[in-house]
Design an enzyme around this catalytic site. Structure first.
Site, short mmCIF file in Angstrom:
data_model
loop_
_atom_site.label_atom_id
_atom_site.label_comp_id
_atom_site.label_asym_id
_atom_site.label_seq_id
_atom_site.Cartn_x
_atom_site.Cartn_y
_atom_site.Cartn_z
N SER A 144 0.38 -23.86 -20.13
CA SER A 144 0.40 -24.22 -21.55
C SER A 144 0.89 -25.63 -21.77
CB SER A 144 1.38 -23.32 -22.30
OG SER A 144 0.97 -22.01 -22.29
N HIS A 165 -7.44 -23.84 -19.75
CA HIS A 165 -6.42 -23.28 -20.64
C HIS A 165 -7.07 -22.32 -21.64
CE1 HIS A 165 -3.19 -23.86 -23.93
NE2 HIS A 165 -2.82 -22.92 -23.10
N GLU A 177 -9.76 -24.84 -23.15
CA GLU A 177 -9.58 -26.27 -22.92
C GLU A 177 -9.80 -26.55 -21.43
OE1 GLU A 177 -6.46 -27.56 -26.43
OE2 GLU A 177 -5.59 -26.75 -24.60
N ASN A 215 -1.90 -27.13 -28.09
CA ASN A 215 -0.45 -26.97 -28.07
C ASN A 215 0.30 -28.23 -28.49
OD1 ASN A 215 -0.58 -24.31 -27.45
ND2 ASN A 215 -0.22 -24.56 -25.26
C1 ZOZ Z 1 6.47 -23.21 -29.04
C2 ZOZ Z 1 5.35 -22.58 -28.20
C3 ZOZ Z 1 4.23 -22.08 -28.98
C4 ZOZ Z 1 2.89 -22.30 -28.35
C5 ZOZ Z 1 2.57 -21.30 -27.28
C6 ZOZ Z 1 1.37 -21.68 -26.52
C7 ZOZ Z 1 0.56 -20.55 -25.99
C8 ZOZ Z 1 -0.69 -21.15 -25.51
O1 ZOZ Z 1 -0.72 -21.90 -24.52
C9 ZOZ Z 1 -1.96 -21.02 -26.27
C10 ZOZ Z 1 -2.13 -19.80 -27.11
O2 ZOZ Z 1 -2.71 -18.83 -26.72
S1 ZOZ Z 1 -1.52 -19.91 -28.66
C11 ZOZ Z 1 -1.99 -18.39 -29.40
C12 ZOZ Z 1 -3.38 -18.44 -29.92
N1 ZOZ Z 1 -3.69 -17.19 -30.55
C13 ZOZ Z 1 -3.60 -16.99 -31.86
O3 ZOZ Z 1 -3.30 -17.88 -32.61
C14 ZOZ Z 1 -3.90 -15.58 -32.30
C15 ZOZ Z 1 -3.73 -15.41 -33.76
N2 ZOZ Z 1 -4.14 -14.07 -34.14
C16 ZOZ Z 1 -5.45 -13.72 -34.27
O4 ZOZ Z 1 -6.36 -14.51 -34.07
C17 ZOZ Z 1 -5.73 -12.32 -34.73
O5 ZOZ Z 1 -4.59 -11.81 -35.35
C18 ZOZ Z 1 -6.15 -11.34 -33.56
C19 ZOZ Z 1 -7.47 -11.81 -32.95
C20 ZOZ Z 1 -5.08 -11.26 -32.47
C21 ZOZ Z 1 -6.33 -9.93 -34.12
O6 ZOZ Z 1 -7.29 -9.95 -35.11
P1 ZOZ Z 1 -7.00 -9.48 -36.58
O7 ZOZ Z 1 -5.81 -10.20 -37.06
O8 ZOZ Z 1 -8.27 -9.60 -37.33
O9 ZOZ Z 1 -6.56 -7.99 -36.41
P2 ZOZ Z 1 -7.35 -6.70 -36.73
O10 ZOZ Z 1 -8.05 -6.70 -38.05
O11 ZOZ Z 1 -6.39 -5.61 -36.53
O12 ZOZ Z 1 -8.50 -6.69 -35.64
C22 ZOZ Z 1 -8.18 -6.28 -34.48
C23 ZOZ Z 1 -9.48 -6.07 -33.76
O13 ZOZ Z 1 -9.69 -7.18 -32.91
C24 ZOZ Z 1 -10.03 -6.73 -31.61
N3 ZOZ Z 1 -8.93 -7.06 -30.68
C25 ZOZ Z 1 -7.73 -7.58 -30.98
N4 ZOZ Z 1 -7.02 -7.81 -29.87
C26 ZOZ Z 1 -7.80 -7.40 -28.85
C27 ZOZ Z 1 -7.63 -7.38 -27.45
N5 ZOZ Z 1 -6.49 -7.81 -26.86
N6 ZOZ Z 1 -8.63 -6.91 -26.70
C28 ZOZ Z 1 -9.77 -6.47 -27.26
N7 ZOZ Z 1 -9.98 -6.46 -28.58
C29 ZOZ Z 1 -9.01 -6.92 -29.36
C30 ZOZ Z 1 -10.23 -5.25 -31.70
O14 ZOZ Z 1 -11.57 -4.96 -31.98
C31 ZOZ Z 1 -9.36 -4.88 -32.87
O15 ZOZ Z 1 -9.78 -3.71 -33.49
P3 ZOZ Z 1 -8.97 -2.36 -33.13
O16 ZOZ Z 1 -9.12 -2.11 -31.66
O17 ZOZ Z 1 -9.64 -1.30 -33.96
O18 ZOZ Z 1 -7.54 -2.61 -33.52
N1 NAI Z 2 1.37 -16.28 -23.57
C1 NAI Z 2 0.44 -17.09 -24.06
O1 NAI Z 2 0.09 -16.99 -25.25
C2 NAI Z 2 -0.19 -18.12 -23.19
C3 NAI Z 2 0.32 -18.45 -21.94
N2 NAI Z 2 -0.30 -19.40 -21.17
C4 NAI Z 2 0.22 -19.73 -19.85
O2 NAI Z 2 -0.26 -18.74 -18.94
C5 NAI Z 2 0.73 -18.50 -17.92
C6 NAI Z 2 1.09 -17.02 -17.91
O3 NAI Z 2 1.56 -16.64 -19.18
P1 NAI Z 2 1.61 -15.11 -19.64
O4 NAI Z 2 0.44 -14.37 -19.10
O5 NAI Z 2 1.88 -15.11 -21.09
O6 NAI Z 2 2.92 -14.62 -18.86
P2 NAI Z 2 3.36 -13.13 -18.46
O7 NAI Z 2 4.83 -13.15 -18.35
O8 NAI Z 2 2.71 -12.14 -19.36
O9 NAI Z 2 2.68 -12.94 -17.02
C7 NAI Z 2 3.01 -13.69 -15.89
C8 NAI Z 2 2.69 -12.84 -14.67
O10 NAI Z 2 2.79 -13.66 -13.49
C9 NAI Z 2 3.41 -12.90 -12.47
N3 NAI Z 2 3.96 -13.84 -11.51
C10 NAI Z 2 5.03 -14.67 -11.67
N4 NAI Z 2 5.21 -15.41 -10.56
C11 NAI Z 2 4.24 -15.04 -9.68
C12 NAI Z 2 3.88 -15.44 -8.37
N5 NAI Z 2 4.58 -16.38 -7.72
N6 NAI Z 2 2.83 -14.85 -7.77
C13 NAI Z 2 2.10 -13.90 -8.41
N7 NAI Z 2 2.40 -13.49 -9.66
C14 NAI Z 2 3.45 -14.05 -10.29
C15 NAI Z 2 4.42 -12.03 -13.19
O11 NAI Z 2 4.77 -10.90 -12.43
C16 NAI Z 2 3.66 -11.67 -14.48
O12 NAI Z 2 2.93 -10.46 -14.34
C17 NAI Z 2 1.87 -19.46 -18.21
O13 NAI Z 2 1.66 -20.64 -17.48
C18 NAI Z 2 1.74 -19.71 -19.70
O14 NAI Z 2 2.28 -20.94 -20.11
C19 NAI Z 2 -1.45 -20.04 -21.59
C20 NAI Z 2 -2.02 -19.72 -22.79
C21 NAI Z 2 -1.42 -18.76 -23.71
#
Ligand code: ZOZ
Ligand code: NAI
Length: 309
Positions: A144, A165, A177, A215
């Site tokens: 990230s 990413h 990305e 990010n």
């Molecule tokens: C300071 C540090 C901070 C930065 C950290 C950096 C981390 C990173 O490096 C980068 C990142 O990933 S940042 C996070 C990016 N993600 C977001 O912003 C997600 C925001 N949330 C959403 O898009 C929707 O709430 C979401 C898509 C999750 C859910 O959708 P809705 O809000 O429309 O919810 P619902 O109406 O309940 O719909 C849910 C339906 O969507 C499907 N679904 C959701 N999750 C699923 C999943 N995991 N797998 C498969 N299907 C999934 C599903 O169809 C679901 O329906 P139900 O199954 O009936 O619930």
């Molecule tokens: N959580 C998020 O929303 C996002 C996270 N990322 C990045 O993805 C990476 C993983 O994040 P998450 O899946 O959220 O973490 P997580 O904590 O859910 O999973 C990490 C996994 O890696 C395993 N692990 C740690 N060290 C290991 C090693 N040496 N060998 C094999 N397995 C090992 C752990 O047992 C754990 O199952 C990080 O670099 C994070 O910054 C990127 C995009 C979004």
């Protein structure tokens, strides 16, 4: 300040022969990101080996994949539940698991790492794999916040190393990305871009700058939401409602923090504030530090800013 003003000019190495069609993928780290990427890769016909530290963790990962596939199938095959079940089984057949990354590396076209956000741990992993994987194998990190160049420096294949990413939840979020360092070859970049498209994702091209695109914008916003709350200027519930209804975000910043994982958030912000301590955008949050110290890491542990049990 050099951290953020550093200009990267990209040059292409000629040592990688041609772009690789990625079919066999090793994904290291079966947490929320690794499992999600494994699911999407397997769903699009790739052969996936998912690696984590123990059988127990891997069992949980595969269970998570199955649960998510059920949600996908429920929508995709709404009229034909038997076809949905067949789809799930077919996808799961494409996924095998291992506790030793060495097991699959020799047959992989791509090794993609999604382990803990710690530079040293990632470098150790890739340094070891560099000796085991064939010459054509591309290495990529899902980091990230860490520079891809720094992770790649532990290997002798910097031309075959890039960033991929993904976003959480991987099955739902369309963006990937694709990050090229100055040493990433054009062939490697093309292979990663084509792989992202083969997964059905929309790739954007990024430089190896802190936080890439998303990010670099998202982290300061999330941290400012925490500080706004700490200053007593809004409850977390009100801030979440405000950003959902006022800015159209699907989740508020506290909900999203719990969803991402507070440990990952802390790794990111600690790393950036260490490199750029005078930047107020990267100032730490006492509240975040306290919750992580208490083991309240968000949804994955049942409690973070909110309770999930
Ligand atoms: C300071 C540090 C901070 C930065 C950290 C950096 C981390 C990173 O490096 C980068 C990142 O990933 S940042 C996070 C990016 N993600 C977001 O912003 C997600 C925001 N949330 C959403 O898009 C929707 O709430 C979401 C898509 C999750 C859910 O959708 P809705 O809000 O429309 O919810 P619902 O109406 O309940 O719909 C849910 C339906 O969507 C499907 N679904 C959701 N999750 C699923 C999943 N995991 N797998 C498969 N299907 C999934 C599903 O169809 C679901 O329906 P139900 O199954 O009936 O619930
Ligand atoms: N959580 C998020 O929303 C996002 C996270 N990322 C990045 O993805 C990476 C993983 O994040 P998450 O899946 O959220 O973490 P997580 O904590 O859910 O999973 C990490 C996994 O890696 C395993 N692990 C740690 N060290 C290991 C090693 N040496 N060998 C094999 N397995 C090992 C752990 O047992 C754990 O199952 C990080 O670099 C994070 O910054 C990127 C995009 C979004």
């Amino acid at each position: 300040m050099a951290f953020f003003t550093h200009h990267i000019s990209r040059s292409f190495s000629s040592s990688a022969a041609r772009s690789v069609v990625i079919k066999n993928v090793t994904i290291i780290g079966g947490g929320q990101m690794g499992a999600g990427i494994a699911q999407v890769a397997a769903s699009t016909g790739h052969t996936v080996t998912l690696v984590d530290m123990s059988e127990d963790i891997l069992k949980k990962s595969v269970k998570g994949i199955e649960g998510s596939l059920k949600r996908v199938a429920k929508k995709k095959f709404a009229e034909k539940p038997e076809a949905g079940e067949e789809f799930i089984q077919k996808v799961l057949q494409n996924v095998s698991t291992a506790t030793d990354p060495a097991a699959a590396a020799p047959t992989s076209d791509l090794v993609l790492e999604a382990i803990v956000e710690n530079l040293k741990v990632k470098q150790d992993l890739f340094g070891r794999l560099d000796k085991l994987a064939p010459a054509h194998t591309i290495f990529a990190s899902n980091t990230s916040s860490l520079p891809i160049t720094d992770i790649a420096s532990s290997t002798s294949r910097q031309d075959r190393f890039g960033g991929l990413h993904f976003f959480n939840p991987v099955p739902m979020m369309k963006l990937v990305e694709v990050i090229a360092t100055p040493a990433t070859s054009q062939e490697t970049f093309d292979s990663l871009l084509n792989f992202s498209k083969a997964l059905g994702k929309a790739p954007v091209s990024c430089k190896d700058t802190p936080g890439f695109i998303v990010n670099r914008l998202l982290v300061p916003y999330m941290m400012e939401a925490l500080r706004l709350h700490e200053r007593g200027h809004g409850s977390k519930e009100d801030i979440d409602v405000a950003m959902k209804l006022g800015a159209g975000y699907p989740m508020g910043p506290f909900e999203l923090s719990d969803y991402v994982g507070l440990d990952t958030m802390k790794f990111i912000i600690d790393g950036w504030s260490e490199k750029d301590p005078d930047n107020p955008l990267f100032a730490p949050s006492e509240l975040l530090n306290k919750l992580v110290a208490e083991g309240k890491l968000g949804k994955k542990t049942g409690e973070g800013f909110y309770k999930y049990k």
